[in-house]
Scaffold this motif. Structure first.
Motif, mmCIF file in Angstrom:
data_model
loop_
_atom_site.group_PDB
_atom_site.id
_atom_site.type_symbol
_atom_site.label_atom_id
_atom_site.label_comp_id
_atom_site.label_asym_id
_atom_site.label_seq_id
_atom_site.Cartn_x
_atom_site.Cartn_y
_atom_site.Cartn_z
ATOM 1 N N UNK A 1 5.717 -0.359 4.990
ATOM 2 C CA UNK A 1 4.379 0.235 4.873
ATOM 3 C C UNK A 1 3.624 -0.033 6.168
ATOM 4 N N UNK A 2 2.609 0.766 6.424
ATOM 5 C CA UNK A 2 1.813 0.553 7.641
ATOM 6 C C UNK A 2 0.750 -0.511 7.395
ATOM 7 N N UNK A 3 0.523 -1.341 8.416
ATOM 8 C CA UNK A 3 -0.506 -2.371 8.266
ATOM 9 C C UNK A 3 -0.713 -3.117 9.564
ATOM 10 N N UNK A 4 -1.646 -4.063 9.535
ATOM 11 C CA UNK A 4 -1.874 -4.936 10.696
ATOM 12 C C UNK A 4 -0.773 -5.980 10.752
ATOM 13 N N UNK A 5 -0.158 -6.130 11.918
ATOM 14 C CA UNK A 5 0.958 -7.066 12.050
ATOM 15 C C UNK A 5 0.455 -8.447 12.474
ATOM 16 N N UNK A 6 -0.477 -8.983 11.675
ATOM 17 C CA UNK A 6 -0.956 -10.340 11.952
ATOM 18 C C UNK A 6 -0.342 -11.282 10.920
ATOM 19 N N UNK A 7 -0.169 -12.548 11.303
ATOM 20 C CA UNK A 7 0.563 -13.483 10.444
ATOM 21 C C UNK A 7 -0.360 -14.178 9.445
ATOM 22 N N UNK A 8 0.247 -14.725 8.403
ATOM 23 C CA UNK A 8 -0.427 -15.605 7.436
ATOM 24 C C UNK A 8 -1.746 -15.032 6.910
ATOM 25 N N UNK B 1 -11.343 -2.698 8.207
ATOM 26 C CA UNK B 1 -11.295 -1.510 9.077
ATOM 27 C C UNK B 1 -11.897 -1.813 10.449
ATOM 28 N N UNK B 2 -13.007 -2.568 10.450
ATOM 29 C CA UNK B 2 -13.671 -2.954 11.696
ATOM 30 C C UNK B 2 -12.739 -3.815 12.557
ATOM 31 N N UNK B 3 -12.091 -4.766 11.894
ATOM 32 C CA UNK B 3 -11.165 -5.666 12.596
ATOM 33 C C UNK B 3 -9.961 -4.886 13.130
ATOM 34 N N UNK B 4 -9.436 -3.991 12.303
ATOM 35 C CA UNK B 4 -8.280 -3.179 12.727
ATOM 36 C C UNK B 4 -8.616 -2.400 14.001
ATOM 37 N N UNK B 5 -9.783 -1.753 14.008
ATOM 38 C CA UNK B 5 -10.192 -0.946 15.162
ATOM 39 C C UNK B 5 -10.287 -1.811 16.422
ATOM 40 N N UNK C 1 4.452 -0.318 11.420
ATOM 41 C CA UNK C 1 5.335 -0.554 10.271
ATOM 42 C C UNK C 1 5.491 -2.040 9.987
ATOM 43 N N UNK C 2 5.258 -2.420 8.731
ATOM 44 C CA UNK C 2 5.519 -3.780 8.258
ATOM 45 C C UNK C 2 6.675 -3.700 7.258
ATOM 46 N N UNK C 3 7.605 -4.629 7.372
ATOM 47 C CA UNK C 3 8.813 -4.623 6.538
ATOM 48 C C UNK C 3 8.688 -5.749 5.520
ATOM 49 N N UNK C 4 8.738 -5.399 4.241
ATOM 50 C CA UNK C 4 8.441 -6.408 3.224
ATOM 51 C C UNK C 4 9.502 -6.497 2.131
#
Length: 433
Positions: free
Chosen positions: A173-180, A232-236, A248-251
């Motif tokens: 799925x699509x998402x922010x690739x930040x950890x934890x 959304x603000x953080x993503x931008x 892409x995030x793989x889960x």
């Protein structure tokens, strides 16, 4: 060969590397054998030495499987009285195999072992025909551990991804690739995100706090607790720093939350390996949870703090410059444990000059452990660190090798300066070809 030994009920010996890729490689094989009710004995080691190869020779096993290592010892395995499978992805020489040895390595098929197939991927291909597509996700965890999945999977890794998706175990799925996202305050999540790199934020807790304060976001809460508008603000803002941060995030949707993201899973295994608790990493990959996972997460926090300390050290001291390479050297206990990691991250977050390979050096008693890292751009210009470190270390009774983009070596301490100058000359020569 593997199928024959499973049918014969052989007890199988597995020897693998102790990093995220090596632990994942051992996990693929061990899980497959456990499902077949086959007994096995696993060792996870930092590097395979001649003394290990000779010692293993006398062990009473019918089959030895070397994963994420072994390609440089085919000549020795040819003289084993037992069967040997080598599932590796490091650079190879031209030694051919006797009938007791099977050598599976992408380089033998002109496939890039630093980008298109990792050690865990090679291990997965050994068990795939036993109807083990549901274990393909370990090959992807290994690929992330080996920095192969960050820009999407390519080559054989892509085919393995298709197996993982077909099995229903992995989803994208699509998402922010930040950890934890669900376990750390947001400022730590950002500072601990090294891939993709966020210059000015990755490895910099203060920089991360300032970044969030500018947007009037509370840096003390978890990403999962932010309102949708705030997300959304953080993503931008993050996409402005590095567009690759969203993708892409793989889960593993059926896993515990902390292990659902494949890249995050690889970081947990890596932290276990780097803290010499590789057995803990393997036990998690074999299904242990609760106490094992708690212990691993504690190690991960400690390891991330060590990386931040290491990056602060680079920021303060920089690297020593030679003509064609730069190097980092430390005898500090914490820095020694993360030298290869901070060399790699230092290049990606622009703390180090990306136009020169970096050689990280850590003293271990009378020896020096070498971790070489460079960029894909430098590889395209002709740099091959695996060859440079192998050939240079051989001149000083040392050993070395690896990939064109990342490699390692071990040399005597008193050879340090001469070794550096020889690597510098070799890299200069490679760039002129």
């Amino acid at each position: 060969m593997l199928k024959e030994h499973i049918e014969k009920d052989s007890v199988i010996r597995i020897i693998s590397h102790n990093d995220a890729d090596g632990i994942s490689a051992a996990a693929v094989i061990a899980n497959a054998l456990a499902e077949e009710d086959v007994q096995f004995h696993t060792s996870l080691i930092s590097r395979l030495k001649e003394v290990d190869v000779n010692q293993l020779r006398s062990e009473k096993y019918d089959l030895f499987i070397f994963s994420d290592m072994g390609s440089s010892f085919i000549k020795e395995f040819n003289t084993y009285k037992h069967d040997v499978i080598v599932a590796d992805h490091h650079q190879v020489d031209d030694t051919s195999c006797e009938s007791n040895v099977i050598h599976l390595n992408p380089h033998l098929f002109d496939i890039d072992g630093s980008r298109d197939l990792c050690g865990a991927g090679a291990a997965y291909l050994c068990v795939r025909d036993l109807d083990k597509k549901h274990l393909a996700y370990f090959a992807l965890i290994g690929a992330f551990g080996d920095m192969q999945g960050q820009n999407g999977f390519t080559g054989v890794n892509r085919l393995i991804l298709e197996d993982a998706l077909d099995s229903g175990v992995v989803e994208i799925h699509e998402g922010l690739k930040i950890v934890s996202k669900a376990s750390e305050p947001i400022f730590k999540s950002l500072a601990y995100t090294f891939s993709p790199p966020l210059p000015g934020i990755s490895g910099d807790l203060e920089g991360s706090q300032e970044f969030l304060e500018k947007m009037n976001l509370s840096y003390g809460i978890k990403f999962t607790d932010l309102e949708d508008e705030e997300k959304d603000l953080l993503k931008e803002a993050l996409v402005n720093v590095n567009p690759d941060i969203f993708g892409d995030c793989y889960t593993l949707p059926k896993e515990k939350a902390i292990l659902q993201d494949l890249e995050e899973y690889s970081y947990i295994l890596d932290a276990c390996g780097k803290n010499k608790k590789q057995g803990l990493g393997l036990s998690i990959a074999l299904g242990e949870r609760q106490l094992a996972l708690d212990a691993a997460l504690k190690l991960q926090r400690q390891y991330r703090d060590q990386i931040v300390k290491g990056l602060e050290w680079i920021k303060k001291n920089g690297a020593e410059q030679l003509n064609s390479i730069q190097y980092l050297y430390s005898e500090d206990k914490v820095l020694k444990s993360v030298m290869g990691t901070i060399a790699s991250i230092g290049l990606s977050v622009e703390l180090l000059d990306s136009s020169k390979p970096v050689i990280g050096m850590s003293r271990l008693h009378n020896d020096i452990k070498i971790s070489g890292r460079t960029t894909r751009e430098m590889v395209n210009r002709g740099v091959n660190l695996g060859k440079a470190l192998k050939d240079s270390s051989n001149n000083f009774t040392g050993t070395g090798g690896g990939h064109d983009i990342a490699a390692g070596a071990m040399i005597p301490f008193d050879a340090k300066d001469n070794f550096l100058h020889l690597v510098d000359e070799m890299v200069e020569y490679q760039l002129k070809q």
